[in-house]
Design a protein around this motif. Structure first.
Motif, PDB file in Angstrom:
ATOM      1  N   ASN A  64      -7.165  38.160  -2.197  1.00 36.57           N
ATOM      2  CA  ASN A  64      -8.017  37.388  -2.813  1.00 36.57           C
ATOM      3  C   ASN A  64      -9.770  38.199  -1.396  1.00 36.57           C
ATOM      4  O   ASN A  64      -9.623  38.218  -0.547  1.00 36.57           O
ATOM      5  CB  ASN A  64      -8.047  35.468  -1.817  1.00 36.57           C
ATOM      6  N   PRO A  65     -10.566  38.440  -2.529  1.00 36.94           N
ATOM      7  CA  PRO A  65     -11.158  39.219  -2.342  1.00 36.94           C
ATOM      8  C   PRO A  65     -12.296  38.173  -0.275  1.00 36.94           C
ATOM      9  O   PRO A  65     -13.158  39.138   0.202  1.00 36.94           O
ATOM     10  CB  PRO A  65     -12.465  39.391  -3.829  1.00 36.94           C
ATOM     11  N   SER A  66     -12.460  37.146  -0.824  1.00 38.07           N
ATOM     12  CA  SER A  66     -13.149  36.003  -0.178  1.00 38.07           C
ATOM     13  C   SER A  66     -12.203  35.939   1.748  1.00 38.07           C
ATOM     14  O   SER A  66     -12.431  35.451   2.110  1.00 38.07           O
ATOM     15  CB  SER A  66     -13.104  34.593  -0.172  1.00 38.07           C
ATOM     16  N   SER A  67     -11.041  36.482   1.376  1.00 32.13           N
ATOM     17  CA  SER A  67      -9.974  36.528   1.944  1.00 32.13           C
ATOM     18  C   SER A  67     -10.210  37.932   3.306  1.00 32.13           C
ATOM     19  O   SER A  67     -11.055  38.969   3.086  1.00 32.13           O
ATOM     20  CB  SER A  67      -9.047  36.290   2.424  1.00 32.13           C
TER      21      SER A  67
ATOM     22  N   ARG B  79      -6.289  42.486   5.682  1.00 30.32           N
ATOM     23  CA  ARG B  79      -6.153  43.643   4.833  1.00 30.32           C
ATOM     24  C   ARG B  79      -5.943  43.342   3.403  1.00 30.32           C
ATOM     25  O   ARG B  79      -7.285  43.766   2.790  1.00 30.32           O
ATOM     26  CB  ARG B  79      -5.737  44.786   5.743  1.00 30.32           C
ATOM     27  N   PRO B  80      -5.521  42.755   2.914  1.00 26.57           N
ATOM     28  CA  PRO B  80      -5.242  42.961   1.524  1.00 26.57           C
ATOM     29  C   PRO B  80      -6.589  42.307   1.023  1.00 26.57           C
ATOM     30  O   PRO B  80      -7.072  42.306  -0.451  1.00 26.57           O
ATOM     31  CB  PRO B  80      -4.590  41.678   0.865  1.00 26.57           C
ATOM     32  N   GLY B  81      -6.981  41.694   1.724  1.00 24.96           N
ATOM     33  CA  GLY B  81      -8.343  40.737   1.025  1.00 24.96           C
ATOM     34  C   GLY B  81      -9.137  42.029   1.334  1.00 24.96           C
ATOM     35  O   GLY B  81     -10.749  41.054   0.371  1.00 24.96           O
ATOM     36  N   ARG B  82      -9.686  42.731   2.055  1.00 25.34           N
ATOM     37  CA  ARG B  82     -10.441  43.672   2.741  1.00 25.34           C
ATOM     38  C   ARG B  82     -10.259  44.244   1.275  1.00 25.34           C
ATOM     39  O   ARG B  82     -11.467  45.205   0.604  1.00 25.34           O
ATOM     40  CB  ARG B  82     -10.874  43.617   3.547  1.00 25.34           C
ATOM     41  N   ILE B  83      -9.327  44.554   0.822  1.00 23.04           N
ATOM     42  CA  ILE B  83      -8.773  45.712  -0.182  1.00 23.04           C
ATOM     43  C   ILE B  83      -9.312  45.343  -1.851  1.00 23.04           C
ATOM     44  O   ILE B  83     -10.201  46.463  -2.325  1.00 23.04           O
ATOM     45  CB  ILE B  83      -7.392  46.041  -0.016  1.00 23.04           C
ATOM     46  N   ALA B  84      -9.458  44.289  -1.788  1.00 26.28           N
ATOM     47  CA  ALA B  84      -9.811  43.874  -2.520  1.00 26.28           C
ATOM     48  C   ALA B  84     -11.532  43.627  -2.983  1.00 26.28           C
ATOM     49  O   ALA B  84     -12.151  44.079  -3.781  1.00 26.28           O
ATOM     50  CB  ALA B  84      -8.970  42.544  -3.294  1.00 26.28           C
TER      51      ALA B  84
END
Ligand SMILES: Cc1ncc(COP(=O)(O)O)c(C=O)c1O
Length: 373
Positions: A30-33, A36-41
């Motif tokens: 989620n782009p708001s997280s 790292r997965p959030g930051r990738i989004a």
């Protein structure tokens, strides 16, 4: 099936699909997280923002992602109106239903809503422009290119005349087909849509100057600088960004090709007995041609061509199957009987000369043999 309905929607470009796939398969953050997965989004969304901004000469900070052109138009008109006291709004007489219906809603909330009349070519009349120059309304909304006729308005001139008004421009059909520069057009708000330029459905943008007071339509977690709540549709936004990048880099070659195909089509159609090409003398998008054949209903022609394996549209696809004459053509003063016959051919970058010849042959055969549906 030969596809000639690109103003309704374009096929997804294979390169766009490739760019989207990681965000459908593995990059699920989620782009708001913060992790790292959030930051990738988040990075993917911000890359797309810069790509969309570059297509229209805007800055990335001016891009507000939406679900498409309709939402962008709604956000522009209602978002502005909810931030102002009810006043005066003027819209072009040939606007898309998402502008017309937004203005209609505002009329029910105390706004004085009127249309700016167009001439026989579909261009806003000088008298209507003089009126807004003399007495600037609060909001003006004028499309850059019409979805049915392809007619291109001189929006920069309108912006220069309508000083004092907030100016919104629906550039959904123009983007990716003609050069566009948000800053140079002088408008405050501009709507875009991904699926008209080889991107996926469900992603669009409102380009908004920082000075514009806008109230969000969707309140939520503060996404899009608080202007559009809701977790971003990351894969679709990535696709929109990639489509915008490709449209920008291929703009010249695409428009040259489209114009060549369109001119050949026009030449052939004008030779058909009883055929009229609408807005023939106005500056138009290179990919769009709208015509009617006297005595033929537009939907009948669409269905007869469909039998020949050719997809075209009778007027605007967004008008939803109604058999009423096209309001765009009526606003241009076209006779209602002829307007009912309107057929729109909208070409795409992958159409070929052979496909255009097949369309002309099929049309000729239908008219010669008096085929009916
Ligand atoms: C001029 C114009 N504005 C807005 C829209 C709506 O865009 P979307 O389908 O992305 O909601 C369309 C779609 O046909 C259009 O042609």
């Amino acid at each position: 099936m030969i596809y000639f309905d690109h103003n309704a929607t374009t096929p997804l470009d294979g390169r766009v699909l490739e760019a989207m796939l990681p965000y459908l398969k593995s990059c699920h953050g989620n782009p708001s997280s913060l992790h790292r997965p959030g930051r990738i989004a988040r990075d993917a969304v911000e890359t797309a923002r810069a790509q969309v901004a570059a297509l229209v000469g805007a800055t990335a900070s001016q891009v507000v992602f939406t679900s498409g052109g309709s939402e962008a138009n709604n956000l522009a008109l209602k978002g502005l109106a909810w931030s102002l006291k009810p006043g005066h709004i003027r819209i072009g007489a040939t606007e898309h239903p998402s502008v017309v219906e937004s203005a209609r809603l505002l009329a029910g909330h105390g706004w004085d809503c009127r249309t700016l009349t167009v001439d026989a070519r579909g261009l806003i009349e000088d008298a209507a422009l003089d009126a807004i120059a003399k007495n600037p309304p609060d909001i003006v909304s004028v499309m850059l290119a019409n979805n049915e006729t392809g007619v291109i308005q001189d929006v920069a001139r309108i912006a220069a005349l309508a000083t004092g008004a907030w100016l919104h421009c629906d550039a959904v059909q123009a983007a990716g087909k003609i050069p566009l520069n948000f800053a140079r057009t002088g408008v405050h708000l501009m709507s875009l849509s991904g699926h008209k330029i080889g991107g996926p459905k469900g992603a669009g943008a409102l380009i908004a100057d920082a000075s514009v007071p806008l109230t969000p339509l969707i309140h939520g977690g503060g996404q899009e600088k608080g202007l559009r709540g809701g977790t971003e549709n990351v894969a679709a936004i990535v696709g929109f960004g990639k489509a915008a990048e490709l449209a920008a880099s291929e703009l010249q070659q695409r428009s040259r090709w489209l114009r060549r195909l369109r001119d050949r089509l026009e030449q052939g159609i004008e030779k058909l007995p009883g055929a009229t090409v609408f807005a023939r003398t106005a500056e138009r998008l290179p990919n769009t041609l709208q015509f009617a054949v006297a005595g033929y209903d537009g939907e009948t022609l669409v269905m007869l061509l469909d039998r020949h394996g050719i997809a075209v549209s009778s007027g605007s696809a967004c008008a939803g199957g109604a058999r009423e004459p096209s309001p765009v053509l009526l606003a241009m003063g076209v006779d209602p009987a002829l307007a009912t016959g309107a057929v729109r051919i909208s070409l795409g970058k992958d159409n070929t000369e052979a496909e255009v010849e097949r369309l002309l042959t099929a049309l000729g055969r239908i008219l010669e043999t008096g085929q009916t549906y």
